[in-house]
Design a protein around this motif. Structure first.
Motif, mmCIF file in Angstrom:
data_model
loop_
_atom_site.group_PDB
_atom_site.id
_atom_site.type_symbol
_atom_site.label_atom_id
_atom_site.label_comp_id
_atom_site.label_asym_id
_atom_site.label_seq_id
_atom_site.Cartn_x
_atom_site.Cartn_y
_atom_site.Cartn_z
ATOM 1 N N UNK A 138 0.833 -1.207 0.000
ATOM 2 C CA UNK A 138 0.000 0.000 0.000
ATOM 3 C C UNK A 138 0.863 1.250 0.000
ATOM 4 N N UNK A 139 0.490 2.212 -0.832
ATOM 5 C CA UNK A 139 1.160 3.509 -0.908
ATOM 6 C C UNK A 139 0.181 4.599 -0.512
ATOM 7 N N UNK A 223 -3.082 3.598 -2.767
ATOM 8 C CA UNK A 223 -2.827 2.857 -4.002
ATOM 9 C C UNK A 223 -2.278 1.493 -3.617
ATOM 10 N N UNK A 224 -2.975 0.432 -4.025
ATOM 11 C CA UNK A 224 -2.510 -0.926 -3.761
ATOM 12 C C UNK A 224 -1.852 -1.474 -5.031
ATOM 13 N N UNK A 225 -0.728 -2.161 -4.859
ATOM 14 C CA UNK A 225 -0.030 -2.738 -6.004
ATOM 15 C C UNK A 225 1.085 -3.649 -5.544
ATOM 16 N N UNK A 226 1.838 -4.187 -6.494
ATOM 17 C CA UNK A 226 2.964 -5.048 -6.153
ATOM 18 C C UNK A 226 3.982 -4.243 -5.352
ATOM 19 N N UNK A 231 7.401 0.555 -4.457
ATOM 20 C CA UNK A 231 8.587 1.175 -3.871
ATOM 21 C C UNK A 231 9.417 1.879 -4.938
ATOM 22 N N UNK A 232 9.568 1.242 -6.084
ATOM 23 C CA UNK A 232 10.367 1.847 -7.144
ATOM 24 C C UNK A 232 9.671 3.070 -7.725
ATOM 25 N N UNK A 233 8.357 2.972 -7.950
ATOM 26 C CA UNK A 233 7.609 4.104 -8.512
ATOM 27 C C UNK A 233 7.636 5.294 -7.561
ATOM 28 N N UNK A 234 7.520 5.028 -6.262
ATOM 29 C CA UNK A 234 7.561 6.103 -5.272
ATOM 30 C C UNK A 234 8.938 6.754 -5.235
#
Length: 309
Positions: A138-139, A223-226, A231-234
């Motif tokens: 979760x982000x 935002x839920x995701x892999x 982590x990389x996108x953030x």
């Protein structure tokens, strides 16, 4: 010719015809990938150009990423296993579902990306041993309410779900949550909202960047995701200081490399290569290049994943 001999000849002809039909129908995997690699001295590796840090890059001759680096190691291992003087590696750029189709029709021998190993996917393709201990993460916006972060981060175990009851239910009600369209995270989120009859909205997004924009402007609370992709996108976002990725896996979905079904010899060669890579003294530094120093749980995961000879 006697009647019995004629009958036997007819049966033999039927068997031969059936065998020919079977050979003609065989998939690329059933035609034996290692045999094709040995005869052609070529290995076709597919990759997703938009799956950073696992695979990325517009130049098909020089893609980058953790999974790409693993596949380069696999190529070297197969070269040794087959005793080939030379092995030409052809990289094939494949975005989204194109990867699975390419593996099935033989356009690519191996898909070097970040694919979760699920039962539904295993109906279509086979997988290597896991390459990463992923799952849904979760982000959130750094300015999000502390109560929301605490409910998501320190929720009760699955036997007594956090999304059921008060005050957790109150905190999660009437929120908008996003996930990547078509992903296992989207299915998980939809199931949680439905199962616990939560008065919340699920809004899918087409990319991690779009999902992050919604979190930053307040359109979505989470935002839920892999986890590794979050982590990389953030980290790459210009507003990374305003983003938080919780250190909790809501699901456990190890990632693997896709290959066609029905070719156990090729799968064995791939798994042998990965096991050797995981067991090497250089693997910790290799992993750190893409994800930073591994924690104890991650080290244990790879130690237990590597298969003994």
């Amino acid at each position: 010719m006697s009647r019995s001999k004629a009958r036997f000849a007819a049966m033999a002809a039927t068997v031969v015809a059936g065998a020919i039909a079977t050979v003609a129908w065989m998939s690329p995997a059933q035609a034996q990938t290692l045999d094709r690699i040995r005869s052609s001295s070529a290995l076709k590796l597919g990759y997703d150009p938009d799956a950073k840090p696992f695979s990325f890059g517009a130049d098909q001759s020089k893609p980058e990423g953790y999974a790409v680096a693993l596949c380069n190691g696999i190529a070297e291992s197969i070269k040794t296993q087959l005793n080939l003087p030379q092995l030409n590696v052809e990289w094939v750029s494949l975005a989204g579902d194109a990867g699975t189709h390419a593996v099935k029709d033989g356009t690519a021998d191996l898909l070097c990306g970040a694919e979760p190993v699920t039962l539904s996917r295993r109906q279509e393709v086979s997988f290597s041993i896991p390459i990463f201990p992923s799952g849904t993460g979760a982000l959130l916006n750094a300015s999000s309410p502390l109560a929301l972060r605490e409910v998501l981060q320190y929720g009760q175990p699955s036997s007594r779900p956090v999304w059921r009851g008060s005050p957790a239910r109150t905190i999660l009600e009437h929120k908008t949550f996003s996930s990547i369209a078509g992903s296992s995270s989207e299915r998980w989120l939809s199931d949680r909202i439905k199962t616990f009859q939560l008065a919340a909205t699920a809004t899918p997004v087409s990319s991690y960047q779009q999902g992050i924009e919604r979190v930053l402007d307040g359109s979505s609370a989470v935002l839920f995701g892999d986890m590794p992709l979050l982590m990389d996108a953030a980290a790459r976002n210009s507003d990374s200081g305003n983003l938080i990725v919780l250190q909790r896996h809501f699901t456990y979905e190890p990632l693997g490399l896709e290959l066609a079904r029905g070719d156990e010899d090729f799968r064995l060669a791939v798994d042998r290569a990965l096991s050797q890579i995981y067991a090497s003294q250089d693997f910790r530094a290799f992993f750190t290049t893409w994800f930073g120093p591994p924690d104890d749980a991650t080290v244990t995961f790879f130690r237990q994943t590597a298969l003994p000879e």
